[in-house]
Each structure stands twice: as C-alpha cells, then as structure tokens.
Design a protein around this motif. Structure first.
Motif, mmCIF file in Angstrom:
data_model
loop_
_atom_site.group_PDB
_atom_site.id
_atom_site.type_symbol
_atom_site.label_atom_id
_atom_site.label_comp_id
_atom_site.label_asym_id
_atom_site.label_seq_id
_atom_site.Cartn_x
_atom_site.Cartn_y
_atom_site.Cartn_z
ATOM 1 N N LEU A 42 9.407 15.726 -4.609
ATOM 2 C CA LEU A 42 9.838 14.577 -5.402
ATOM 3 C C LEU A 42 10.364 13.459 -4.509
ATOM 4 C CD1 LEU A 42 10.105 13.592 -8.308
ATOM 5 C CD2 LEU A 42 12.393 14.565 -8.383
ATOM 6 N N ILE A 43 11.210 13.823 -3.543
ATOM 7 C CA ILE A 43 11.733 12.814 -2.615
ATOM 8 C C ILE A 43 10.596 12.231 -1.771
ATOM 9 C CG2 ILE A 43 13.228 12.460 -0.614
ATOM 10 C CD1 ILE A 43 15.086 14.611 -1.774
ATOM 11 N N GLY A 44 9.703 13.103 -1.292
ATOM 12 C CA GLY A 44 8.593 12.633 -0.471
ATOM 13 C C GLY A 44 7.669 11.694 -1.218
ATOM 14 N N ILE A 45 7.358 12.041 -2.472
ATOM 15 C CA ILE A 45 6.464 11.186 -3.269
ATOM 16 C C ILE A 45 7.133 9.840 -3.566
ATOM 17 C CG2 ILE A 45 5.398 10.958 -5.543
ATOM 18 C CD1 ILE A 45 3.857 12.709 -3.592
ATOM 19 N N GLN A 46 8.444 9.864 -3.813
ATOM 20 C CA GLN A 46 9.159 8.599 -4.025
ATOM 21 C C GLN A 46 9.066 7.705 -2.795
ATOM 22 O OE1 GLN A 46 12.976 10.425 -5.427
ATOM 23 N NE2 GLN A 46 12.909 8.803 -6.934
ATOM 24 N N ARG A 47 9.259 8.302 -1.627
ATOM 25 C CA ARG A 47 9.177 7.513 -0.398
ATOM 26 C C ARG A 47 7.762 6.991 -0.174
ATOM 27 N NH1 ARG A 47 13.313 5.244 0.848
ATOM 28 N NH2 ARG A 47 12.425 4.895 2.939
ATOM 29 N N LEU A 48 6.760 7.810 -0.447
ATOM 30 C CA LEU A 48 5.379 7.381 -0.293
ATOM 31 C C LEU A 48 5.054 6.245 -1.262
ATOM 32 C CD1 LEU A 48 3.553 10.819 0.112
ATOM 33 C CD2 LEU A 48 3.871 9.069 1.871
ATOM 34 N N ALA A 49 5.572 6.344 -2.495
ATOM 35 C CA ALA A 49 5.336 5.282 -3.469
ATOM 36 C C ALA A 49 5.952 3.974 -3.003
ATOM 37 C CB ALA A 49 5.906 5.689 -4.827
ATOM 38 N N LEU A 50 7.148 4.070 -2.422
ATOM 39 C CA LEU A 50 7.815 2.863 -1.924
ATOM 40 C C LEU A 50 7.037 2.257 -0.760
ATOM 41 C CD1 LEU A 50 10.374 1.080 -2.168
ATOM 42 C CD2 LEU A 50 11.476 2.598 -0.526
ATOM 43 N N LEU A 51 6.580 3.106 0.164
ATOM 44 C CA LEU A 51 5.840 2.620 1.326
ATOM 45 C C LEU A 51 4.480 2.040 0.947
ATOM 46 C CD1 LEU A 51 6.612 5.501 3.864
ATOM 47 C CD2 LEU A 51 7.509 3.164 3.933
ATOM 48 N N SER A 52 3.884 2.562 -0.122
ATOM 49 C CA SER A 52 2.555 2.105 -0.512
ATOM 50 C C SER A 52 2.582 0.805 -1.297
ATOM 51 C CB SER A 52 1.847 3.186 -1.336
ATOM 52 O OG SER A 52 2.539 3.398 -2.557
ATOM 53 N N GLY A 53 3.784 0.339 -1.656
ATOM 54 C CA GLY A 53 3.879 -0.921 -2.381
ATOM 55 C C GLY A 53 3.827 -0.791 -3.886
ATOM 56 N N VAL A 54 3.933 0.442 -4.424
ATOM 57 C CA VAL A 54 3.974 0.629 -5.874
ATOM 58 C C VAL A 54 5.222 -0.045 -6.427
ATOM 59 C CG1 VAL A 54 4.160 2.345 -7.716
ATOM 60 C CG2 VAL A 54 2.682 2.783 -5.744
ATOM 61 N N ASN A 55 5.058 -0.855 -7.482
ATOM 62 C CA ASN A 55 6.206 -1.614 -7.988
ATOM 63 C C ASN A 55 7.237 -0.690 -8.638
ATOM 64 O OD1 ASN A 55 5.633 -1.285 -10.889
ATOM 65 N ND2 ASN A 55 3.893 -2.647 -10.517
ATOM 66 N N GLU A 56 8.422 -1.227 -8.889
ATOM 67 C CA GLU A 56 9.543 -0.411 -9.355
ATOM 68 C C GLU A 56 9.254 0.256 -10.688
ATOM 69 O OE1 GLU A 56 14.371 -0.795 -10.200
ATOM 70 O OE2 GLU A 56 13.213 -2.554 -9.553
ATOM 71 N N ARG A 57 8.629 -0.474 -11.611
ATOM 72 C CA ARG A 57 8.336 0.109 -12.923
ATOM 73 C C ARG A 57 7.398 1.301 -12.791
ATOM 74 N NH1 ARG A 57 4.976 0.921 -16.661
ATOM 75 N NH2 ARG A 57 3.256 0.082 -15.437
ATOM 76 N N ILE A 182 -1.975 6.239 1.212
ATOM 77 C CA ILE A 182 -1.268 4.998 1.558
ATOM 78 C C ILE A 182 -2.088 4.196 2.563
ATOM 79 C CG2 ILE A 182 0.729 4.080 2.806
ATOM 80 C CD1 ILE A 182 2.426 6.163 1.510
ATOM 81 N N LEU A 183 -2.588 4.889 3.574
ATOM 82 C CA LEU A 183 -3.375 4.218 4.608
ATOM 83 C C LEU A 183 -4.662 3.622 4.039
ATOM 84 C CD1 LEU A 183 -2.932 6.768 7.546
ATOM 85 C CD2 LEU A 183 -1.784 4.560 7.237
ATOM 86 N N SER A 184 -5.151 4.205 2.935
ATOM 87 C CA SER A 184 -6.376 3.681 2.330
ATOM 88 C C SER A 184 -6.110 2.467 1.437
ATOM 89 C CB SER A 184 -7.065 4.776 1.516
ATOM 90 O OG SER A 184 -6.292 5.112 0.373
ATOM 91 N N GLY A 185 -4.812 2.127 1.250
ATOM 92 C CA GLY A 185 -4.472 0.922 0.491
ATOM 93 C C GLY A 185 -4.225 1.134 -0.987
ATOM 94 N N GLN A 186 -4.047 2.369 -1.437
ATOM 95 C CA GLN A 186 -3.782 2.645 -2.847
ATOM 96 C C GLN A 186 -2.384 2.144 -3.220
ATOM 97 O OE1 GLN A 186 -5.961 3.935 -4.981
ATOM 98 N NE2 GLN A 186 -7.558 4.337 -3.455
ATOM 99 N N LYS A 187 -2.299 1.402 -4.343
ATOM 100 C CA LYS A 187 -1.013 0.818 -4.733
ATOM 101 C C LYS A 187 -0.670 1.127 -6.200
ATOM 102 C CE LYS A 187 -1.165 -2.998 -1.408
ATOM 103 N NZ LYS A 187 -0.090 -2.441 -0.573
ATOM 104 N N THR A 188 -1.083 2.278 -6.690
ATOM 105 C CA THR A 188 -0.719 2.703 -8.038
ATOM 106 C C THR A 188 -0.160 4.117 -7.980
ATOM 107 O OG1 THR A 188 -2.880 3.673 -8.547
ATOM 108 C CG2 THR A 188 -2.605 1.308 -8.994
ATOM 109 N N GLU A 189 0.435 4.538 -9.097
ATOM 110 C CA GLU A 189 1.027 5.870 -9.131
ATOM 111 C C GLU A 189 -0.017 6.965 -9.340
ATOM 112 O OE1 GLU A 189 1.372 4.397 -13.448
ATOM 113 O OE2 GLU A 189 1.264 3.583 -11.430
#
Length: 311
Positions: A42-57, A182-189
């Motif tokens: 859960l912590i890792g996925i949160q960090r990955l989401a933040l690094l990938s540019g996924v918005n807060e919502r 993340i490296l492939s540019g994915q920016k959604t959940e």
C-alpha cells in the motif's frame, strides 16, 4: 500456529544475535506476513502513484479501493479462519493430511461466491469509477479471500525460507512492475491496480505451491469442515468478532463526522485513517514478541506443569 513453536525453539538454540534475528524474522513472516505485505504494498503503490504524476483525486480513489478490498475480504475470511485452523489441526492429529487442501478449496468457494456477489454490487453502485478499475478491484478482492485463508494453513508448513521467498516475490513483482509502468509514462490509477492484482496473484500461487509440497493434493469432500460448525460454532464468532474489533472502527469513522466521500460508495476519514494505520503498525512487534515468548519461553514451563499433572 501448528508447528511454529518447534521450529522457533530450534532457531533460538545457541543464543547468538544473528540466530535470534533470523528467528524473529521468521516469526514475523508467519505471524503477520500478509499484513506486513499489505502495508508495504500500500505504501509502495502510493509512492509510485505520486511519482507517476497521478493526481490527488485518483490517488485517493486508488487507496480507497485497495483498502476496501483488503478490509472486507479480511473480515469475510475471518469467519472461517479460526474454525479452519482447528480443522487443520484435527486433520494433522488424525494423520489424515489428505483432507487439508480440499478444505482450503471448499472454504475459499464458500466465501468467494457470496462475497464476490456482494462486492460486485458495491462496485456496480459506484458508476463514477471506470469499468476497468472496478473489474480489477473486484479481482483483487476475490484474490485476497483465499490469501487470508491460506494463512490458517501456512503456519503448519515448516519451510519458512520458502514462505519468505514467496512474500518477497509478491512484493517485488508488484513494485518492479509498478516502477516499469512509471517509466512507460502511465499516469492513471488503472495500471497500479493491475500491479496489485499481479503481486497478490504471485503470492496466492506461491503459497499454494508451498502447501502442495507439504500436504497431498487431497481426497474427500471439500466441505467436510462444515461439520466443525456444529462442533465448535463459537470459533466462527471468535474469528469474526476478533478481526472486527481490530478494524471496524475504521468503517465507523468513514461514516461519522470525519468521513468524506472519495468516489461512488467509497469513503475515507483522512484525519483518522493514517493515525489508525501507524497505530496498528507499531503493535506488530509486540504481537510477534508475544508469540515468540509463548512458544519458546512459556511453553517450557507449561510443558513441565502439564507433565507433572499427567504424571
């Protein structure tokens, strides 16, 4: 906890610091491994989401969906976990290990059918969530039910190194795949939900392979354990209410004054959930130490007392 005491006593022989550290590590994996894995992922996925540019919502929706899948699958599995532990112990005592694996399959089916329907309805009533995300979240929920149940069986297996490798493989598969996305540019959940499905899928299949190395593939009815409901019905209540006592306060807070809607029927309490998460985390060392103390230290005194009574 069938079998863990004997192995821990072997690991503690010698008293060296490295040996004790290894023994505590194995005890941690067996006692709280799935919960630790859930927290790390859960912590890792949160960090990955933040690094990938996924918005807060989107990040909030991702975390809410994962927490709902984990929490409700855990509460559902708790109905049978303690009862199944008793059943497995009885089958081992009776020298009928071929009944063990069928009971895992039967218990999983018994919970997955009604649970899958109920959780599916919850997702259908949340049309704001993309259909792909709902499908992935449903698959995650269905995977988690047998994973939680497997923990009632895995403690009977004494191959702690292989168990540790399975945990590591599940975490690494999810985090490495997430980093690649993340490296492939994915920016959604959506890709991150898929990553979690893969991670728990690796753990589910890995644990089943470990169990099949120790127990025969099985014979007899997959639902024979249901007889234990009439023998010890209180175990189902103890299992469910024990788990509910740990986690239901979260649900209460979600629908209280501190609760907020995330998306659809998914809610959270942003000022309460992090505190509850870390409060639970800091209790894990005490839980592991308690198990080690009982199995290694107290057991010797209890055995001496028990032998004196019998003798």
């Amino acid at each position: 906890m069938a079998g863990i005491g004997f192995e821990l006593k072997k690991l503690f022989v010698g008293g060296g610091a490295i040996r004790k550290a290894r023994a505590y590590a194995y005890a941690s994996i067996v006692c709280a491994g799935t919960m630790l894995l859930a927290m790390v992922l859960l912590i890792g996925i949160q960090r990955l989401a933040l690094l990938s540019g996924v918005n807060e919502r989107q990040r909030e929706a991702l975390v809410a969906m994962v927490v709902y899948a984990m929490l409700f699958s855990m509460l559902l599995a708790a109905i049978l976990q303690t009862l199944i532990s008793r059943y497995v112990s009885d089958m081992i005592y009776r020298d009928t290990p071929d009944r063990v694996i069928p009971s895992l399959i039967g218990a999983s089916l018994l919970l997955m059918v009604p649970g899958g329907i109920a959780y599916g309805i919850l997702l259908l009533l949340s049309p704001e969530i993309p259909a792909v995300d709902r499908a992935l979240n449903w698959v995650l929920f269905m995977e988690l039910i047998p994973v939680w149940l497997q923990m009632a069986y895995i403690t009977a297996v004494k191959d702690y190194r292989r168990i540790l490798r399975v945990f590591a493989a599940g975490v690494l598969a999810a985090l490495v795949l997430g980093a690649a996305l993340i490296l492939s540019g994915q920016k959604t959940e959506t890709p991150l939900l898929a990553v979690l499905v893969v991670g728990y899928g690796v753990m589910l299949t890995g644990f089943m392979r470990v169990l099949l190395r120790y127990f025969p593939s099985g014979s007899g009815s997959a639902f024979a354990f249901i007889e234990w409901f009439s023998r010890t019905p209180q175990l189902a209540l103890v299992g469910f209410f024990g788990m509910a006592g740990v986690f239901v306060h979260l649900i209460v807070m979600w629908f209280g004054p501190l609760g907020e809607s995330v998306t659809g029927l998914f809610r959270h309490a942003p000022t309460y959930d992090p505190a509850a998460f870390y409060a639970y985390l800091v209790t894990l060392p005490a839980s592991v130490n308690f198990v080690v103390s009982v199995e290694v230290n107290f057991y010797r005194e209890y055995r001496r007392y028990f032998d004196a009574v019998n003798g």
